[in-house]
Each structure stands twice: as C-alpha cells, then as structure tokens.
Motif scaffolding. Structure first.
Motif, PDB file in Angstrom:
ATOM      1  N   PRO A 190      29.983  48.191  36.979  1.00  9.51           N
ATOM      2  CA  PRO A 190      29.971  49.596  37.421  1.00  9.51           C
ATOM      3  C   PRO A 190      29.742  49.748  38.916  1.00  9.51           C
ATOM      4  N   LEU A 191      28.905  48.880  39.494  1.00  7.01           N
ATOM      5  CA  LEU A 191      28.658  48.955  40.927  1.00  7.01           C
ATOM      6  C   LEU A 191      29.909  48.578  41.719  1.00  7.01           C
ATOM      7  N   VAL A 192      30.649  47.586  41.218  1.00  4.24           N
ATOM      8  CA  VAL A 192      31.882  47.168  41.894  1.00  4.24           C
ATOM      9  C   VAL A 192      32.901  48.301  41.888  1.00  4.24           C
ATOM     10  N   VAL A 193      33.108  48.911  40.715  1.00  6.68           N
ATOM     11  CA  VAL A 193      34.077  50.014  40.613  1.00  6.68           C
ATOM     12  C   VAL A 193      33.619  51.204  41.439  1.00  6.68           C
ATOM     13  N   LEU A 209      40.690  56.203  41.771  1.00  2.17           N
ATOM     14  CA  LEU A 209      40.265  55.373  40.647  1.00  2.17           C
ATOM     15  C   LEU A 209      41.348  54.397  40.185  1.00  2.17           C
ATOM     16  N   PRO A 210      42.623  54.823  40.013  1.00  2.00           N
ATOM     17  CA  PRO A 210      43.631  53.843  39.578  1.00  2.00           C
ATOM     18  C   PRO A 210      43.743  52.647  40.519  1.00  2.00           C
ATOM     19  N   SER A 211      43.721  52.910  41.817  1.00  2.00           N
ATOM     20  CA  SER A 211      43.817  51.813  42.785  1.00  2.00           C
ATOM     21  C   SER A 211      42.566  50.941  42.751  1.00  2.00           C
ATOM     22  N   ALA A 212      41.404  51.577  42.552  1.00  2.00           N
ATOM     23  CA  ALA A 212      40.157  50.818  42.494  1.00  2.00           C
ATOM     24  C   ALA A 212      40.170  49.845  41.317  1.00  2.00           C
TER      25      ALA A 212
END
Length: 382
Positions: free
Chosen positions: A325-328, A337-340
């Motif tokens: 979760p921290l990475v995202v 969000l899609p690119s992440a």
C-alpha cells in the motif's frame, strides 16, 4: 486443512469489515489505522516463530492454529476501538505465526518424504478466500449476528489444528531438531524472500485496487468490478494446481513464466480500456504468479535441514505484501492510479533475472532430489 481454514477466515473477514466498523463505531480513517495493526503484530511474531518452531513443526503448527482460533473468538467480542485494536494485533500475531509454521511443516514433509506439497496446499487458501467472502456477506444479509459468524469460523480454524497435533497434517516423520539449527544467518531465505516480496507487492495491489480500476477507470458495473479480486485468486489457485500437475517443471521455468506472464498481465490489466480485457489480464496475472511463492518456498526447503531458510523467506515475502500500500500510495502521488499500478510490473524484473542468472539446481519445481533427501535424513537422523 489448515490452509483452507486460514483462507476461510481472511475471506470472511473481507466481507465482515463493514459490520465490524459499524459495531465499533469508528470512522473509515480510524478503521484503516486499526486494520494496519494486523501487520504490526504479524512481522515480529513471524520472526520469533521462525526460531522457536525449528525441529518441532507439527507441534508449532497445532499451537499456532489453535491460538489463531482463540484470537478470532476474541475478535468476535470486540465492540469498541481499543479492544478491537488489541484483538487485531493478536490476529496478526497468530496469523503470522501460522503462516511461518505452515510453511515450515510443509518444508519438513517435502524434505523427509520427497512429496510435492507446496503448490496444492497453497492453492487451498485463495479458493477459500473467494468462497468465504460472499458467504459471509450472505450470512450478514440473512440476519446472522457478527458474533455468531466469527465464532463459527474460530471453531473451524481451531479444529483444523487437531490433525497437525496428531502429526497427520504433513505426513512427515516425527519431529527431530536438526543439527546446527540457529547457528547461521539464512541468507538463502533472505534472497528467496526478496523475490517473493516483489511478487506480493503486485499481488496486494491487485487485491486492493483491481475493483477500483475496473469501476472508476474502465467503466465496469459494480458487480463486475467487485469480481476482479475473485478472478485473480481463482486464477492463482489454478496456476498452482497446473504447476503441481507438471512435476517436471523447473524452478527457472516457473520464475520465468511468472515474471513474463504476471509482469505483462498486471500492466495490461491496469491500462485496459474495457472491463472484459481488464478481467482477462488479471486472470493472466494470477495464473502466472500462482506457482511462484510455493516454488520458492519449496526450493528454500532444500537449502537447510532446520527450516530457517523457509521461515526467513516466508517473513521477508510477507513484508512485501505489507509494504505494497505504501508503494502504490507513493506512486499515486505523481501518477494516475492506472499508471501507478502498471509501474509495478517492473517488479517482475528480479524474477526474470533470477530465472536466467540464478544458481538454482536443475531439479523439478525446486524440490529436493533423492540424493538431497538422503543427505538430509543422515544429517538429522530422521
């Protein structure tokens, strides 16, 4: 059986969280902080359990499973923020301990019997997660109290530890402490666990964000979007069962296919423009990733005779799941969000590198050869 009931709780828990929030009377933000306490309890418990369970895997598995059931029963009674937080720490500690003990018990069984167990045992967990979540929701909708649902799950989980206590779960020989256990740093476990952590960062992202991606970015209806995690988990189980059905598959092959299929799959799933394409890509991701963790743990089981490498690999892998979760969140501060989520596909690269450059023995699925099994028996007297 232990793996199935373990998945039964976590699947049911996902469907019960709204009821838990309502009963405890906490905001969404507070609930998020409370849920993070599961990881706070799990990590140190996994480290400690890895040391204590060596040479006594069956007993440790039975005890950890029973304590997990007790923690779930206590969770059923928590109706305020502070007790809920304490119970979630206990759930994290006992679930983490169970995770390590289960891996170590399977590893001992593989070393002493030569049976291939990691893939089918690990396949049971995601299947039960998929089954239990809607069943828990249906029970709530039918008016079954939260207390009753969790107590039933607690009893089933605790009962699953009985066969382990009788030495029947793994089918391994009686527990015998291995010579030289605890005398060296399990570096092999750290390396294998790091590979697993890369994969579990991506897996956690699928679990948390797949439904959001489909509904908010691909135009899926809520019922379709909510099926994304289930599609992934079912594919995960199918991938493990498929790998188990092909005993000649090498660890290098599993890592290579997992990296290529899973890495490409998560990128396609994140950037898909249509829900059907997104679901198909998530299925590809799950099927490719499915055999990786069990194969890595099976390989770790051949690295030593006391389970140290397996315990370390399990703990380090879980740290990746917790940190996902921290990475995202960090990527989402600078990217949509899609690119992440698509960027996470780069984490498949270490698996691909290991597949081509890793010094793995040329044995199927990382399982010990007959010579390795005999060496282990002579070293441990088992």
């Amino acid at each position: 059986m232990v793996s199935a009931t373990w998945g039964l709780f976590w699947g049911a828990w996902g469907g019960l969280i709204p009821a838990v929030q309502q009963r405890a009377g906490v905001s969404t933000g507070t609930l998020g902080l409370l849920l993070s306490l599961v990881a706070v309890g799990a990590i140190p418990a996994m480290v400690l359990t890895g040391r204590l369970a060596r040479g006594r895997e069956s007993v440790a598995l039975a005890v950890s499973t029973g304590l997990f059931g007790v923690a779930i029963a206590a969770l059923a009674t928590a109706s305020a923020p502070v007790p809920l937080g304490a119970c979630l720490i206990a759930v994290g500690m006992t679930s983490g301990a169970l995770d390590v003990c289960l891996s170590m018990a399977i590893a001992r069984a593989e070393r002493t019997t030569g049976a291939r167990l990691f893939q089918p045992v690990h396949a049971a967990f995601p299947v039960m997660v998929v089954v239990a979540a809607p069943l828990a929701g249906l029970a709530r909708q039918s008016g079954v109290p939260l207390l009753a649902i969790l107590l039933v799950v607690a009893v089933l989980v605790a009962a699953a530890g009985v066969p382990a206590a009788l030495g029947l779960t793994s089918g391994a020989s009686p527990d015998t402490p291995a010579a030289g256990s605890g005398r060296r740093l399990p570096l092999a476990g750290i390396g294998l666990g790091a590979l697993g952590a890369c994969m579990l960062i991506m897996e956690n992202a699928v679990e948390q964000w797949s439904a959001v991606l489909l509904e908010n970015h691909q135009g899926a209806l809520p019922v379709v979007a909510s099926s994304a995690p289930a599609v992934y988990y079912l594919a995960l189980s199918l991938g493990r069962l498929a790998a188990h059905a092909m005993p000649g598959m090498r660890l290098r092959t599993i890592l290579g296919l997992g990296a290529a299929g899973g890495g490409v799959g998560i990128v396609l799933a994140a950037l898909a423009s249509h829900p059907a394409a997104g679901l198909g890509a998530f299925a590809l991701t799950g099927f490719a990733f499915g055999p990786v963790i069990p194969a890595l743990l099976s390989h770790a089981a051949t690295r030593d005779g006391d389970g140290a490498a397996v315990a370390t690999a399990t703990t380090v892998s879980y740290a990746g799941f917790v940190g996902s979760p921290l990475v995202v969140a960090g990527l989402s501060t600078v990217l949509p969000l899609p690119s992440a989520v698509a960027c996470l596909g780069v984490l498949a690269a270490p698996l691909l590198i290991a597949a081509f450059a890793g010094s793995f023995p040329d044995t199927p699925g990382g399982n010990p050869t007959q010579t390795e099994q005999e060496h282990h028996r002579k070293a441990t007297g088992s």
